[in-house]
Design a protein around this motif. Structure first.
Motif, PDB file in Angstrom:
ATOM      1  N   ALA A   1      -0.216  -2.863   3.252  1.00 56.03           N
ATOM      2  CA  ALA A   1       0.152  -3.334   1.909  1.00 56.03           C
ATOM      3  C   ALA A   1      -0.206  -2.215   0.936  1.00 56.03           C
ATOM      4  O   ALA A   1      -1.218  -1.522   1.128  1.00 56.03           O
ATOM      5  CB  ALA A   1      -0.632  -4.594   1.569  1.00 56.03           C
ATOM      6  N   ARG A   2       0.611  -2.033  -0.118  1.00 51.25           N
ATOM      7  CA  ARG A   2       0.377  -0.906  -1.039  1.00 51.25           C
ATOM      8  C   ARG A   2      -1.027  -0.959  -1.648  1.00 51.25           C
ATOM      9  O   ARG A   2      -1.711   0.060  -1.754  1.00 51.25           O
ATOM     10  CB  ARG A   2       1.457  -0.910  -2.131  1.00 51.25           C
ATOM     11  CG  ARG A   2       1.364   0.252  -3.107  1.00 51.25           C
ATOM     12  CD  ARG A   2       2.619   0.388  -3.946  1.00 51.25           C
ATOM     13  NE  ARG A   2       3.758   0.788  -3.126  1.00 51.25           N
ATOM     14  CZ  ARG A   2       4.051   2.058  -2.788  1.00 51.25           C
ATOM     15  NH1 ARG A   2       3.295   3.045  -3.217  1.00 51.25           N
ATOM     16  NH2 ARG A   2       5.101   2.323  -2.034  1.00 51.25           N
ATOM     17  N   ALA A   3      -1.459  -2.156  -2.036  1.00 51.94           N
ATOM     18  CA  ALA A   3      -2.785  -2.259  -2.673  1.00 51.94           C
ATOM     19  C   ALA A   3      -3.885  -1.823  -1.705  1.00 51.94           C
ATOM     20  O   ALA A   3      -4.849  -1.159  -2.109  1.00 51.94           O
ATOM     21  CB  ALA A   3      -3.029  -3.684  -3.149  1.00 51.94           C
TER      22      ALA A   3
ATOM     23  N   SER B   1       0.979   5.627   4.371  1.00 47.91           N
ATOM     24  CA  SER B   1       0.257   4.424   4.817  1.00 47.91           C
ATOM     25  C   SER B   1       1.129   3.192   4.663  1.00 47.91           C
ATOM     26  O   SER B   1       1.160   2.321   5.542  1.00 47.91           O
ATOM     27  CB  SER B   1      -1.035   4.243   4.003  1.00 47.91           C
ATOM     28  OG  SER B   1      -1.801   5.410   4.045  1.00 47.91           O
ATOM     29  N   VAL B   2       1.849   3.127   3.537  1.00 47.11           N
ATOM     30  CA  VAL B   2       2.746   1.987   3.308  1.00 47.11           C
ATOM     31  C   VAL B   2       3.847   1.988   4.371  1.00 47.11           C
ATOM     32  O   VAL B   2       4.175   0.948   4.961  1.00 47.11           O
ATOM     33  CB  VAL B   2       3.338   2.039   1.876  1.00 47.11           C
ATOM     34  CG1 VAL B   2       4.466   1.032   1.704  1.00 47.11           C
ATOM     35  CG2 VAL B   2       2.235   1.792   0.841  1.00 47.11           C
TER      36      VAL B   2
ATOM     37  N   MET C   1      -2.677  12.380  -2.703  1.00 47.32           N
ATOM     38  CA  MET C   1      -2.994  10.951  -2.556  1.00 47.32           C
ATOM     39  C   MET C   1      -1.716  10.115  -2.506  1.00 47.32           C
ATOM     40  O   MET C   1      -1.606   9.168  -1.726  1.00 47.32           O
ATOM     41  CB  MET C   1      -3.893  10.485  -3.706  1.00 47.32           C
ATOM     42  CG  MET C   1      -5.302  11.024  -3.619  1.00 47.32           C
ATOM     43  SD  MET C   1      -6.350  10.283  -4.891  1.00 47.32           S
ATOM     44  CE  MET C   1      -6.529  11.614  -6.027  1.00 47.32           C
ATOM     45  N   GLU C   2      -0.757  10.502  -3.347  1.00 53.15           N
ATOM     46  CA  GLU C   2       0.527   9.794  -3.370  1.00 53.15           C
ATOM     47  C   GLU C   2       1.193   9.884  -1.993  1.00 53.15           C
ATOM     48  O   GLU C   2       1.680   8.871  -1.454  1.00 53.15           O
ATOM     49  CB  GLU C   2       1.423  10.444  -4.450  1.00 53.15           C
ATOM     50  CG  GLU C   2       2.738   9.764  -4.691  1.00 53.15           C
ATOM     51  CD  GLU C   2       3.612  10.546  -5.695  1.00 53.15           C
ATOM     52  OE1 GLU C   2       3.192  11.609  -6.211  1.00 53.15           O
ATOM     53  OE2 GLU C   2       4.735  10.079  -5.940  1.00 53.15           O
TER      54      GLU C   2
ATOM     55  N   GLU D   1      -3.733   1.992  -1.335  1.00 58.52           N
ATOM     56  CA  GLU D   1      -4.301   2.667  -2.520  1.00 58.52           C
ATOM     57  C   GLU D   1      -5.830   2.615  -2.489  1.00 58.52           C
ATOM     58  O   GLU D   1      -6.500   3.617  -2.747  1.00 58.52           O
ATOM     59  CB  GLU D   1      -3.771   2.010  -3.801  1.00 58.52           C
ATOM     60  CG  GLU D   1      -2.339   2.447  -4.094  1.00 58.52           C
ATOM     61  CD  GLU D   1      -1.704   1.739  -5.292  1.00 58.52           C
ATOM     62  OE1 GLU D   1      -0.567   2.080  -5.605  1.00 58.52           O
ATOM     63  OE2 GLU D   1      -2.352   0.847  -5.876  1.00 58.52           O
ATOM     64  N   ARG D   2      -6.371   1.445  -2.174  1.00 65.11           N
ATOM     65  CA  ARG D   2      -7.848   1.317  -2.134  1.00 65.11           C
ATOM     66  C   ARG D   2      -8.447   2.278  -1.121  1.00 65.11           C
ATOM     67  O   ARG D   2      -9.422   2.965  -1.389  1.00 65.11           O
ATOM     68  CB  ARG D   2      -8.243  -0.114  -1.748  1.00 65.11           C
ATOM     69  CG  ARG D   2      -8.347  -1.053  -2.918  1.00 65.11           C
ATOM     70  CD  ARG D   2      -8.748  -2.457  -2.474  1.00 65.11           C
ATOM     71  NE  ARG D   2     -10.136  -2.571  -2.088  1.00 65.11           N
ATOM     72  CZ  ARG D   2     -10.579  -3.202  -0.994  1.00 65.11           C
ATOM     73  NH1 ARG D   2      -9.737  -3.755  -0.155  1.00 65.11           N
ATOM     74  NH2 ARG D   2     -11.868  -3.277  -0.743  1.00 65.11           N
TER      75      ARG D   2
END
Ligand SMILES: NC(=O)C1=CN([C@@H]2O[C@H](COP(=O)(O)OP(=O)(O)OC[C@H]3O[C@@H](n4cnc5c(N)ncnc54)[C@H](OP(=O)(O)O)[C@@H]3O)[C@@H](O)[C@H]2O)C=CC1
Ligand SMILES: O=C(O)[C@@H]1CCC=N1
Length: 277
Positions: free
Chosen positions: A201-203, A195-196, A188-189, A206-207
Motif C-alpha cells: 500500500a502506498r502509505a 514498493s507500490v 525515495m520516490e 512511504e512510511r
C-alpha cells in the motif's frame, strides 16, 4: 545593525526557500516580530502570515524601510527588476543584503543595487524548514565581521553552514546541497514507486522508505564510520544487499551522480552567462 535582534525582511518570503528559512528561524526561537515576509500575492501572504505569525506585506518598498537585513528570495528571473526597483529606496540606508538566488553573481547585484551595499550570497536548502538545512555562504566586499555574525546566526538557526572563499564555489554548493534534497527525494520516490509496484500500500511504502532514509542519515551522522563502511556493514557476502548494490553499480550510479552534479553546477554558471546576454 541594531542592538536588538536584527529586523529581517524576506522578499519572496512566502515562497519555498524563503518560507523554509523563516519557518526554521521561528522554530529556533527567532522573534517573530523581527521577521517580515513580502511578496506580490496578498492571499498567499495572508495565509503565510496566519500560519507562521509573522508580518507579511505586498508592499516590499514600505517593508524594507527599517530592515537591518534584506533577504532576496525571488526566482533568479525576477531578480533584476526587483533590485533595480529597490535601488533608489536603499539610498542612505545600508542594510545587509543576503541573496538566496542561484546563478546571479555579486557583480550583477552591484550593477542593479549600487556599489555600496554589503552583500552575502547564501545557498540554503529546504530542509532549513526543519532546522536541518545546509547552507553555503560567500561574503562580498564590504561585508563586516558583524554582518558575518548575523548571517551565521540565521544559517545556524536553520542547520549547518560553510563559508566558501571563492564566489564560483557557490555553484558547487548548489550541486552538493542547494539542489541536493531533490536528489534524495527522487531516490525515495523511486523506492516508493517500486514498493507500490511490488504490492505495498502506498502509505506503508512511504512510511518504510522515509523511516529508512531518516535512519540511514541519522546513523551516518552519529557513526564514527564513513558511509562506505556503513554500506558494507549492511552487505552480507552473497546476500541480498550485495545483490542490490551490484545492480546500482552496474547501472553506473556513481558516474550518473557525478554527471548530474556537474550538470547542476554548470547550469548555475550558464545562468550567470545568460545575464550578460
Ligand atoms: N527552492 C529551493 O530549494 C532553493 C531555492 N533557492 C533560491 O531561492 C530563490 C527562491 O526560490 P523558491 O523559493 O524556490 O521560489 P518560489 O517561487 O517558491 O518563491 C519566490 C517568491 O518570490 C515572490 N516574488 C516574486 N517576485 C517578487 C517581487 N517582485 N517582489 C516580492 N516578491 C516576489 C513570489 O511571491 P508571489 O507568488 O506573491 O509573486 C514567491 O513567493 C531562487 O532565487 C532560488 O534560486 C536557493 C536554494 C534552494
Ligand atoms: O533549482 C533551482 O534552481 C534552485 C536553486 C537550488 C535549488 N533550487
Amino acid at each position: 545593525m541594531t542592538a536588538t535582534d536584527p529586523k529581517i525582511v524576506f522578499i519572496g518570503g512566502a515562497g519555498n526557500m524563503g518560507g523554509a528559512v523563516i519557518g526554521g528561524l521561528l522554530a529556533a526561537g527567532y522573534p517573530a516580530d523581527r521577521i517580515v515576509a513580502t511578496g506580490r500575492d496578498p492571499q498567499k501572504l495572508a495565509a503565510f502570515a496566519k500560519c507562521h505569525g509573522v508580518a507579511a506585506h505586498s508592499d516590499t518598498l514600505a517593508a524594507i524601510g527599517d530592515a537591518d537585513v534584506i533577504v532576496l528570495s525571488v526566482k533568479p528571473q525576477a531578480m533584476r527588476d526587483l533590485c533595480t526597483g529597490l535601488r533608489s529606496h536603499l539610498d542612505g540606508h545600508n542594510p545587509l543584503i543576503i541573496s538566496f538566488a542561484a546563478g546571479i553573481p555579486l557583480a550583477a547585484y552591484r550593477r542593479w543595487l549600487g556599489e555600496h551595499l554589503p552583500i552575502v550570497r547564501a545557498m540554503p536548502n529546504t530542509p532549513a524548514l526543519v532546522q536541518t538545512g545546509a547552507t553555503g555562504l560567500y561574503a562580498g566586499a564590504g561585508v563586516t565581521a558583524e554582518h558575518r555574525a548575523i548571517t551565521e546566526r540565521i544559517a545556524n538557526a536553520v542547520g549547518i553552514f560553510l563559508w566558501v572563499r571563492e564566489e564560483c564555489e557557490i555553484n558547487q554548493i548548489i550541486a552538493v546541497a542547494g539542489s541536493a534534497p531533490a536528489y534524495f527525494f527522487l531516490f525515495m520516490e523511486a523506492m516508493i514507486e517500486a514498493s507500490v509496484a511490488s504490492g505495498f500500500a502506498r502509505a506503508d511504502a512511504e512510511r518504510l522508505v522515509l523511516q529508512t532514509a531518516l535512519g540511514a542519515a541519522k546513523l551516518a551522522m552519529a557513526s564514527e564510520e564513513d558511509v562506505a563502511k556503513l554500506k558494507r556493514n549492511v552487505m552480507s557476502p552473497g546476500g541480498t544487499t550485495e545483490c542490490a548494490v551490484k545492480r546500482f553499480e552496474q547501472g553506473g550510479l556513481f558516474h550518473l551522480v557525478a554527471e548530474a552534479m556537474r550538470d547542476c553546477a554548470e547550469r548555475a554558471s550558464e545562468m550567470e552567462r545568460e545575464l550578460d546576454r
